[in-house]
Scaffold this motif. Sequence first.
Motif, PDB file in Angstrom:
ATOM      1  N   VAL A 153       0.570  -1.319  -0.005  1.00  0.00           N
ATOM      2  CA  VAL A 153       0.063   0.035  -0.148  1.00  0.00           C
ATOM      3  C   VAL A 153       0.584   1.177   0.020  1.00  0.00           C
ATOM      4  O   VAL A 153       0.704   2.251  -0.673  1.00  0.00           O
ATOM      5  CB  VAL A 153      -1.029   0.045   1.333  1.00  0.00           C
ATOM      6  CG1 VAL A 153      -1.701   1.173   1.275  1.00  0.00           C
ATOM      7  CG2 VAL A 153      -1.901  -1.271   1.291  1.00  0.00           C
ATOM      8  N   ILE A 154       1.944   1.300   0.667  1.00  0.00           N
ATOM      9  CA  ILE A 154       2.925   2.370   1.134  1.00  0.00           C
ATOM     10  C   ILE A 154       3.442   2.674  -0.269  1.00  0.00           C
ATOM     11  O   ILE A 154       3.679   3.891  -0.761  1.00  0.00           O
ATOM     12  CB  ILE A 154       3.726   2.262   2.159  1.00  0.00           C
ATOM     13  CG1 ILE A 154       2.930   2.257   3.402  1.00  0.00           C
ATOM     14  CG2 ILE A 154       4.906   3.342   2.339  1.00  0.00           C
ATOM     15  CD1 ILE A 154       4.114   1.775   4.621  1.00  0.00           C
ATOM     16  N   ASP A 155       3.942   1.672  -1.017  1.00  0.00           N
ATOM     17  CA  ASP A 155       4.830   1.870  -2.345  1.00  0.00           C
ATOM     18  C   ASP A 155       3.802   2.030  -3.326  1.00  0.00           C
ATOM     19  O   ASP A 155       4.489   2.755  -4.435  1.00  0.00           O
ATOM     20  CB  ASP A 155       5.373   0.385  -2.460  1.00  0.00           C
ATOM     21  CG  ASP A 155       6.567   0.043  -1.479  1.00  0.00           C
ATOM     22  OD1 ASP A 155       6.751   1.033  -0.696  1.00  0.00           O
ATOM     23  OD2 ASP A 155       6.976  -1.047  -1.543  1.00  0.00           O
ATOM     24  N   ASP A 156       2.528   2.050  -3.146  1.00  0.00           N
ATOM     25  CA  ASP A 156       1.656   2.668  -4.185  1.00  0.00           C
ATOM     26  C   ASP A 156       1.848   3.909  -4.336  1.00  0.00           C
ATOM     27  O   ASP A 156       1.097   4.464  -5.295  1.00  0.00           O
ATOM     28  CB  ASP A 156       0.391   1.842  -4.323  1.00  0.00           C
ATOM     29  CG  ASP A 156       0.408   0.194  -4.950  1.00  0.00           C
ATOM     30  OD1 ASP A 156       1.428   0.057  -5.636  1.00  0.00           O
ATOM     31  OD2 ASP A 156      -0.511  -0.322  -4.983  1.00  0.00           O
ATOM     32  N   LEU A 157       1.953   4.726  -3.234  1.00  0.00           N
ATOM     33  CA  LEU A 157       1.625   6.071  -3.203  1.00  0.00           C
ATOM     34  C   LEU A 157       2.675   6.535  -4.228  1.00  0.00           C
ATOM     35  O   LEU A 157       3.733   6.432  -4.096  1.00  0.00           O
ATOM     36  CB  LEU A 157       1.933   6.683  -1.640  1.00  0.00           C
ATOM     37  CG  LEU A 157       1.107   7.691  -1.308  1.00  0.00           C
ATOM     38  CD1 LEU A 157      -0.293   7.222  -0.918  1.00  0.00           C
ATOM     39  CD2 LEU A 157       1.392   8.225   0.100  1.00  0.00           C
ATOM     40  N   GLU A 158       2.123   7.660  -4.804  1.00  0.00           N
ATOM     41  CA  GLU A 158       3.030   8.630  -5.998  1.00  0.00           C
ATOM     42  C   GLU A 158       4.505   8.881  -5.287  1.00  0.00           C
ATOM     43  O   GLU A 158       5.487   8.780  -6.188  1.00  0.00           O
ATOM     44  CB  GLU A 158       2.208   9.676  -6.231  1.00  0.00           C
ATOM     45  CG  GLU A 158       2.789  10.420  -7.574  1.00  0.00           C
ATOM     46  CD  GLU A 158       2.889   9.504  -8.688  1.00  0.00           C
ATOM     47  OE1 GLU A 158       2.149   8.733  -9.092  1.00  0.00           O
ATOM     48  OE2 GLU A 158       4.037   9.903  -9.424  1.00  0.00           O
ATOM     49  N   GLU A 159       4.356   9.419  -4.067  1.00  0.00           N
ATOM     50  CA  GLU A 159       5.510  10.131  -3.505  1.00  0.00           C
ATOM     51  C   GLU A 159       6.565   8.972  -3.000  1.00  0.00           C
ATOM     52  O   GLU A 159       7.605   9.543  -2.676  1.00  0.00           O
ATOM     53  CB  GLU A 159       5.070  10.971  -2.509  1.00  0.00           C
ATOM     54  CG  GLU A 159       4.387  12.306  -2.838  1.00  0.00           C
ATOM     55  CD  GLU A 159       2.732  11.916  -2.858  1.00  0.00           C
ATOM     56  OE1 GLU A 159       2.273  10.799  -2.888  1.00  0.00           O
ATOM     57  OE2 GLU A 159       2.088  12.914  -3.103  1.00  0.00           O
ATOM     58  N   THR A 160       6.003   7.757  -2.641  1.00  0.00           N
ATOM     59  CA  THR A 160       7.131   7.074  -1.905  1.00  0.00           C
ATOM     60  C   THR A 160       8.272   6.097  -2.997  1.00  0.00           C
ATOM     61  O   THR A 160       7.564   5.705  -4.188  1.00  0.00           O
ATOM     62  CB  THR A 160       6.546   5.859  -1.194  1.00  0.00           C
ATOM     63  OG1 THR A 160       5.406   5.446  -1.923  1.00  0.00           O
ATOM     64  CG2 THR A 160       6.077   6.503   0.105  1.00  0.00           C
ATOM     65  N   ALA A 161       9.590   6.227  -2.559  1.00  0.00           N
ATOM     66  CA  ALA A 161      10.148   5.296  -3.523  1.00  0.00           C
ATOM     67  C   ALA A 161      10.071   3.913  -2.913  1.00  0.00           C
ATOM     68  O   ALA A 161      10.144   2.910  -3.854  1.00  0.00           O
ATOM     69  CB  ALA A 161      11.901   5.841  -3.388  1.00  0.00           C
ATOM     70  N   GLU A 162      10.291   3.690  -1.737  1.00  0.00           N
ATOM     71  CA  GLU A 162      10.386   2.186  -1.254  1.00  0.00           C
ATOM     72  C   GLU A 162      10.053   2.226   0.430  1.00  0.00           C
ATOM     73  O   GLU A 162      10.118   3.489   0.862  1.00  0.00           O
ATOM     74  CB  GLU A 162      11.554   1.424  -1.648  1.00  0.00           C
ATOM     75  CG  GLU A 162      12.760   2.086  -0.982  1.00  0.00           C
ATOM     76  CD  GLU A 162      14.054   1.187  -1.184  1.00  0.00           C
ATOM     77  OE1 GLU A 162      13.833  -0.164  -1.369  1.00  0.00           O
ATOM     78  OE2 GLU A 162      15.164   1.465  -1.210  1.00  0.00           O
ATOM     79  N   SER A 163       9.820   1.184   0.783  1.00  0.00           N
ATOM     80  CA  SER A 163       9.545   1.157   2.493  1.00  0.00           C
ATOM     81  C   SER A 163       9.693  -0.233   2.765  1.00  0.00           C
ATOM     82  O   SER A 163       9.844  -1.253   1.966  1.00  0.00           O
ATOM     83  CB  SER A 163       7.819   1.465   2.469  1.00  0.00           C
ATOM     84  OG  SER A 163       7.182   0.243   1.881  1.00  0.00           O
ATOM     85  N   ALA A 164      10.042  -0.267   4.223  1.00  0.00           N
ATOM     86  CA  ALA A 164      10.117  -1.567   4.840  1.00  0.00           C
ATOM     87  C   ALA A 164       9.205  -1.528   6.121  1.00  0.00           C
ATOM     88  O   ALA A 164       9.513  -0.493   6.806  1.00  0.00           O
ATOM     89  CB  ALA A 164      11.486  -1.930   5.241  1.00  0.00           C
ATOM     90  N   VAL A 165       8.369  -2.497   6.323  1.00  0.00           N
ATOM     91  CA  VAL A 165       7.553  -2.379   7.666  1.00  0.00           C
ATOM     92  C   VAL A 165       8.172  -3.521   8.512  1.00  0.00           C
ATOM     93  O   VAL A 165       8.056  -4.604   8.289  1.00  0.00           O
ATOM     94  CB  VAL A 165       6.095  -2.699   7.178  1.00  0.00           C
ATOM     95  CG1 VAL A 165       5.238  -2.851   8.353  1.00  0.00           C
ATOM     96  CG2 VAL A 165       5.587  -1.482   6.287  1.00  0.00           C
ATOM     97  N   VAL A 166       8.277  -3.172   9.672  1.00  0.00           N
ATOM     98  CA  VAL A 166       8.690  -4.163  10.679  1.00  0.00           C
ATOM     99  C   VAL A 166       7.455  -4.194  11.883  1.00  0.00           C
ATOM    100  O   VAL A 166       7.066  -3.116  12.058  1.00  0.00           O
ATOM    101  CB  VAL A 166      10.159  -4.334  11.024  1.00  0.00           C
ATOM    102  CG1 VAL A 166      11.182  -4.290   9.886  1.00  0.00           C
ATOM    103  CG2 VAL A 166      10.460  -2.997  11.689  1.00  0.00           C
ATOM    104  N   GLY A 167       7.675  -4.997  12.670  1.00  0.00           N
ATOM    105  CA  GLY A 167       6.953  -4.955  14.085  1.00  0.00           C
ATOM    106  C   GLY A 167       7.808  -4.470  15.217  1.00  0.00           C
ATOM    107  O   GLY A 167       9.112  -4.631  15.219  1.00  0.00           O
ATOM    108  N   PHE A 168       7.238  -4.060  16.296  1.00  0.00           N
ATOM    109  CA  PHE A 168       8.069  -3.646  17.439  1.00  0.00           C
ATOM    110  C   PHE A 168       7.135  -4.000  18.638  1.00  0.00           C
ATOM    111  O   PHE A 168       5.938  -3.999  18.595  1.00  0.00           O
ATOM    112  CB  PHE A 168       8.549  -2.120  17.303  1.00  0.00           C
ATOM    113  CG  PHE A 168       7.424  -1.148  17.502  1.00  0.00           C
ATOM    114  CD1 PHE A 168       6.747  -0.762  16.311  1.00  0.00           C
ATOM    115  CD2 PHE A 168       7.214  -0.578  18.921  1.00  0.00           C
ATOM    116  CE1 PHE A 168       5.801   0.315  16.591  1.00  0.00           C
ATOM    117  CE2 PHE A 168       6.070   0.067  19.106  1.00  0.00           C
ATOM    118  CZ  PHE A 168       5.242   0.664  17.833  1.00  0.00           C
TER     119      PHE A 168
END
Length: 687
Positions: free
Chosen positions: A569-584
């Motif tokens: 979902v985050i990567d589909d946003l026009e402004e984002t190049a890439e992302s990584a999601v982790v838990g904490f």
Amino acid sequence: MKRFVVALPSVLGRNASKSKLLKNEKCVRTLQVGRTLSDSFTDHSTTPFPEFDTFATHDELYQFSLNSPDFFWGTLARSRINWYRDFGRVKDCDLTRGHIRWFLDGELNVSVNCVDRHAEKNPDSIALIWEKDEPGTQEYVTYRELLQLVCRMSNVLESHGVKRGDRVAIYLPQSPVAVAAMLACARIGAIHNVVFAGFSSEALAGRIVDAQAETVITADQGVRGGKIIELKQVVDDALKSCTCVKRVFVYQRTGNDVPMGKLDINLDKELASQPDTHTPAVMDSEDYLFMLYTSGSTGKPKGIAHTQAGYLLYAGLTMKHVFDYKPNELFGCVADIGWITGHTYVVYGPLFNGAATLLFESTPVYPNPGRYWETIERLKLNHLYLAPTALRMLLKSGDSWVTKYDRSSLRKLGCVGEPLNREAWEWFYEVIGEERCDICDTWWQTETGGIAITPRPSAPGAEIRPAMPMRPFFGIDPVLMDPQMGTELTGGDVKGALCIKRPWPGMARSIYGDHQRFIDTYYKTYHGVYFTGDGAYRTKDGYYQITGRMDDVLNVSGHRLGTAEIEDVIDDLEETAESAVVGFPHDIKGWGIYAFVVLKDDVKTSEEEMKTQLKAMVKKRISAFAQPDIIMFTPGLPKTRSGKIMRRILRKIAANQPDELGDVSTLFDPSIVDALVEKHKQITGKS
Ligand code: WT7
């Protein structure tokens, strides 16, 4: 006692005495289809396993269940399920190719086992206790009434062309109509696909399309925590991208006006116009009963498929024996029917046993943090089964919300979904249960169909230790595998990948429409054994403690999410190049969601604005519970020279453990790590 007559005034009162389905013959009944139904159901109120009364101890019976599985499961299937046709082979399983079949060539109907046989014997006993959103407005449904409602619902579905094998998407609030919708699918042989009524329109659409469902059952609106939820609106939005849907049944939960389109059918009117008897379909043991979508480590949720007899038997047995359910007790599992816990321990398990089961429509904090305890006092519930996240939240509100209500009706307490930490366990045991009730920390999964590891049943008075599910259920043979070597770890005081060695009847049969993915996900990592995705520790004395997921799956407030789903979902946003999601680690939710996001160079939008946009996107595409708790905008991510993101490093940063990063020299640009640690401190104020 208030009856479920408000919502469907004309439905349940009518034709009460006209049921022709069941005759009062003692041993064999003839159904309208000309089949006979075995009458083997016995009331197991005095001894838990009358089938095996030669076994002196629990341990002996457990060993027997492992050593003679065909005898063990075959005996129970014959004595507890009513069959139209007895099965032949007890099982035919080859785990290396994900081939799992139980009770071969047996014929039965799940709804008959959950409703008709109890309606016949105890028509006036309570089947459902609908604990509606407003305290004090509960309604009761007897087995007779439930049978009538299920029959009407079955007739409605069939009269609109819903057939055996069709997939039916159910997007309904917790209500008798929702339970009846599930059971009516079971009755006519359709496969239900319940989608939690908190998922967004896009998530719903994905599940409808993947299942190729032609039928949707929904409500005008839902009511939860004093708020109205626009369910019909969500369905309307979802249908813009589902061409497969031919009809939408709309149940009036609130009765407020909602726009009705050309596919929409008023469910209440339909129910009122149909007869309250129905001839059940004769189903094969291995026909699909339902599919339920759950998250995996890759983007697309998977439709976990369960079948009729094996699932039903396992649901029924675990419900009765883990919680030591006794006739006439009131069973309270507060999960939503949109999750596997709701399927197994709100609907199928309790109803199979003729129990009274709670349908909890509200939230643990509405109208205040005393809701569960006030409900227990008012309804006199004997069992409470809930999620650790709710307990941790309520624990923070203090003991007085609990102690002002009478909880003396409670006998057994259980929890599921994530590890129950020691503090919450002690609060559950000492404050909620007044040191009187067993606490069953139950470990299981959508894929296992029912509880697989939990302290009970066990030898009378056997020790229960805090914060671990401890002992396998009958027939469950857990093993720990060495993640590096792929071999079995033996003995105590070891940690490894939690696998289950032998098949059991409740296990999932496939991923709907993608059997290869099923094999690859569960049976390839460790050859020929079922891999759960969890890590576990076995104590010196052989008890199991869950250490958490070993893949990229998070359990957030008891909801299972794939980090890849959120990244997509985050990567589909026009402004984002890439992302990584982790838990904490998160005090209340178990796990929180941390998103590391790299924006494109030319983005002018402020970080605050971007955060708001990102959260809104995740809410729209998945659900509110999937929104990141923390978003960090960073110029880069820690990657190896081959371009692989080192999630281990991100997890350590997110968990405030910068001293435990380990070797970062293999990174393409090790300096990025310091920048991330620094920025994390700024965002969270943690040094
Ligand atoms: C995952 C399954 C089964 C109903 C609820 C969740 C975690 C489940 C426990 C427990 C520690 C637990 C595991 C598992 N989990 N119960 N008692 N202790 N962890 O079903 O959505 O399929 O999630 O929940 O990680 O794999 P699910």
